[in-house]
Design a protein around this motif. Structure first.
Motif, PDB file in Angstrom:
ATOM      1  N   SER A 168      -9.338  11.949   1.290  1.00 19.86           N
ATOM      2  CA  SER A 168     -10.319  13.191   0.724  1.00 19.86           C
ATOM      3  C   SER A 168      -9.427  14.379  -0.328  1.00 19.86           C
ATOM      4  O   SER A 168      -9.458  15.393  -0.361  1.00 19.86           O
ATOM      5  N   ARG A 169      -8.848  14.260   0.940  1.00 20.30           N
ATOM      6  CA  ARG A 169      -8.212  15.661   1.227  1.00 20.30           C
ATOM      7  C   ARG A 169      -7.152  15.145  -0.648  1.00 20.30           C
ATOM      8  O   ARG A 169      -6.643  16.227  -0.853  1.00 20.30           O
ATOM      9  N   CYS A 170      -6.146  14.041  -0.690  1.00 12.91           N
ATOM     10  CA  CYS A 170      -5.652  13.453  -1.782  1.00 12.91           C
ATOM     11  C   CYS A 170      -6.232  14.005  -2.869  1.00 12.91           C
ATOM     12  O   CYS A 170      -6.275  14.008  -3.850  1.00 12.91           O
ATOM     13  N   HIS A 171      -7.835  13.412  -2.883  1.00 16.99           N
ATOM     14  CA  HIS A 171      -8.391  13.398  -4.085  1.00 16.99           C
ATOM     15  C   HIS A 171      -8.775  15.095  -4.560  1.00 16.99           C
ATOM     16  O   HIS A 171      -9.534  14.981  -5.686  1.00 16.99           O
ATOM     17  N   ASP A 172      -8.969  15.999  -3.535  1.00 19.30           N
ATOM     18  CA  ASP A 172      -8.934  17.168  -4.148  1.00 19.30           C
ATOM     19  C   ASP A 172      -8.133  17.962  -5.254  1.00 19.30           C
ATOM     20  O   ASP A 172      -7.634  19.079  -5.753  1.00 19.30           O
ATOM     21  N   LEU A 173      -6.579  16.779  -4.497  1.00 23.38           N
ATOM     22  CA  LEU A 173      -5.484  17.436  -5.858  1.00 23.38           C
ATOM     23  C   LEU A 173      -5.952  16.824  -6.959  1.00 23.38           C
ATOM     24  O   LEU A 173      -4.672  16.728  -7.163  1.00 23.38           O
ATOM     25  N   PHE A 174      -6.591  15.988  -6.881  1.00 26.15           N
ATOM     26  CA  PHE A 174      -6.390  14.644  -8.142  1.00 26.15           C
ATOM     27  C   PHE A 174      -5.552  13.607  -7.980  1.00 26.15           C
ATOM     28  O   PHE A 174      -4.657  13.542  -9.087  1.00 26.15           O
ATOM     29  N   VAL A 175      -5.630  13.062  -6.431  1.00 22.98           N
ATOM     30  CA  VAL A 175      -4.321  12.341  -5.979  1.00 22.98           C
ATOM     31  C   VAL A 175      -4.605  10.766  -5.232  1.00 22.98           C
ATOM     32  O   VAL A 175      -6.216  11.275  -4.790  1.00 22.98           O
ATOM     33  N   GLU A 176      -4.270   9.811  -6.042  1.00 23.36           N
ATOM     34  CA  GLU A 176      -5.136   9.439  -5.053  1.00 23.36           C
ATOM     35  C   GLU A 176      -4.141   8.477  -3.710  1.00 23.36           C
ATOM     36  O   GLU A 176      -3.093   8.371  -3.979  1.00 23.36           O
ATOM     37  N   LEU A 177      -5.015   8.447  -2.663  1.00 30.17           N
ATOM     38  CA  LEU A 177      -3.535   7.421  -1.543  1.00 30.17           C
ATOM     39  C   LEU A 177      -3.768   6.066  -1.642  1.00 30.17           C
ATOM     40  O   LEU A 177      -5.174   5.491  -1.634  1.00 30.17           O
ATOM     41  N   VAL A 178      -2.874   5.506  -2.386  1.00 30.72           N
ATOM     42  CA  VAL A 178      -2.869   3.504  -1.878  1.00 30.72           C
ATOM     43  C   VAL A 178      -2.528   3.409  -0.321  1.00 30.72           C
ATOM     44  O   VAL A 178      -1.382   3.604  -0.767  1.00 30.72           O
ATOM     45  N   VAL A 179      -2.825   2.567   0.044  1.00 30.06           N
ATOM     46  CA  VAL A 179      -2.853   2.113   1.391  1.00 30.06           C
ATOM     47  C   VAL A 179      -2.316   0.396   1.249  1.00 30.06           C
ATOM     48  O   VAL A 179      -3.649   0.039   1.409  1.00 30.06           O
ATOM     49  N   ASP A 180      -1.566  -0.155   1.541  1.00 29.76           N
ATOM     50  CA  ASP A 180      -0.808  -1.424   1.397  1.00 29.76           C
ATOM     51  C   ASP A 180      -1.078  -1.875   2.831  1.00 29.76           C
ATOM     52  O   ASP A 180      -0.087  -2.052   3.268  1.00 29.76           O
ATOM     53  N   ARG A 181      -1.881  -2.758   3.360  1.00 28.28           N
ATOM     54  CA  ARG A 181      -2.079  -2.898   4.684  1.00 28.28           C
ATOM     55  C   ARG A 181      -1.333  -4.167   4.829  1.00 28.28           C
ATOM     56  O   ARG A 181      -0.948  -4.309   5.510  1.00 28.28           O
ATOM     57  N   ASP A 182      -0.726  -4.604   3.716  1.00 24.26           N
ATOM     58  CA  ASP A 182      -0.070  -6.373   3.309  1.00 24.26           C
ATOM     59  C   ASP A 182       1.272  -5.633   4.456  1.00 24.26           C
ATOM     60  O   ASP A 182       1.951  -6.365   5.099  1.00 24.26           O
ATOM     61  N   TYR A 183       2.074  -5.078   3.273  1.00 28.94           N
ATOM     62  CA  TYR A 183       3.451  -5.160   3.471  1.00 28.94           C
ATOM     63  C   TYR A 183       3.284  -2.897   4.321  1.00 28.94           C
ATOM     64  O   TYR A 183       4.573  -2.883   4.484  1.00 28.94           O
ATOM     65  N   GLU A 184       2.242  -2.626   4.345  1.00 20.97           N
ATOM     66  CA  GLU A 184       2.517  -1.185   5.158  1.00 20.97           C
ATOM     67  C   GLU A 184       2.811  -0.945   4.706  1.00 20.97           C
ATOM     68  O   GLU A 184       3.956  -0.082   5.685  1.00 20.97           O
ATOM     69  N   ILE A 185       2.334  -0.391   3.772  1.00 26.99           N
ATOM     70  CA  ILE A 185       3.071   0.946   2.850  1.00 26.99           C
ATOM     71  C   ILE A 185       1.766   2.584   2.528  1.00 26.99           C
ATOM     72  O   ILE A 185       1.460   1.307   1.729  1.00 26.99           O
TER      73      ILE A 185
END
Length: 263
Positions: free
Chosen positions: A94-111
């Motif tokens: 949500s904090r990232c969305h406030d900046l028009f930025v998307e947070l991408v979480v890849d749990r498979d690669y843990e990145i």
């Protein structure tokens, strides 16, 4: 005989705590011991610096800052921040969305990494620049990604490349009439240094590097097919025509006004 005993009287008294606030205490019985424990008031002094109004715990704040600062955040390099990111993922997103930025979480690669939001019809101030990798950097990532997939297919937990392997691969794409080999070698060395700085490669010994899983994200299958087709094409004499990507879409440096107007 009639029972004349009565329940002990309960006295409610407001004591003044050490911080000057009133605390209600229930007391009863001859010894005055409370039979209902009133929990102490929570300590609201959780600020990390003067004037701090943030509500996230320290590790979660570090996770957010690292995602914004770096190309990506990995569990291997920052385990505490990775755990905090997973625990507070919705809030951080949500904090990232406030900046028009998307947070991408890849749990498979843990990145975890960030991506610029682009939406038709919205005038969005662009924080992340779309800057393609240089030709040599892309060639090295192609080599590193292929090695990573080979080692994965063989059941290995890690993939490594040597500096001389990278140099030989990149120099193999020089034009036949190239004479300034020293300058080209410097370009390759600088490209290796860039990939190390951005943690695509991690140096584990002098001249030996571990390939990080983020290379799979930087070179997705679609882009890999395009580059592979270019490499196999006999008519492709200039590597710069096809090896400009992928985009470096997570540089937190702000763009200039012209770029913002085009967003």
């Amino acid at each position: 005989m009639t029972d004349t005993t009565t329940e002990p009287a309960v006295e409610l008294r407001a004591d003044i705590g050490p911080d000057g606030t009133a605390e209600s205490v229930a007391r009863g019985g001859a010894d005055g011991a409370p039979f209902v424990e009133v929990p102490a008031m929570a300590d609201d002094d959780a600020a990390l610096f003067a004037g701090d109004t943030g509500v996230l715990p320290y590790e979660a704040r570090r996770a957010l800052a690292l995602v914004l600062q770096r190309r990506y955040l990995s569990a291997a390099a920052h385990p505490a921040e990775w755990r905090a990111l997973l625990a507070h993922q919705n809030v951080l997103a949500s904090r990232c969305h406030d900046l028009f930025v998307e947070l991408v979480v890849d749990r498979d690669y843990e990145i975890a990494y960030k991506r610029q939001v682009r939406e038709a019809g919205l005038s969005i101030p662009v924080l992340l620049k779309d800057e393609p990798y240089k030709r040599v950097e892309t060639l090295l990532m192609l080599f590193a990604r292929n090695r990573f997939r080979q080692e994965q297919g063989a059941g290995e937990r890690a993939a490594h490349v040597d500096a001389e392997e990278l140099v030989d691969y990149a120099l193999g794409f020089l034009a036949a009439d190239e004479t300034n080999l020293a300058a080209r070698r410097r370009e390759v060395d600088n490209a290796i240094a860039t990939l190390v700085r951005e943690h695509v490669l991690d140096e584990v010994a002098e001249g030996r590097y571990r390939v990080q899983p983020v290379v799979e994200i930087l070179l997705p299958v679609e882009r890999l097919r395009e580059l592979t087709a270019w490499l196999r094409s006999p008519s492709s004499t200039d590597p710069a025509e096809a090896a400009d990507g992928p985009d470096q879409d997570d540089d937190p440096d702000t763009v200039d006004e012209d770029e913002e107007a085009r967003a």
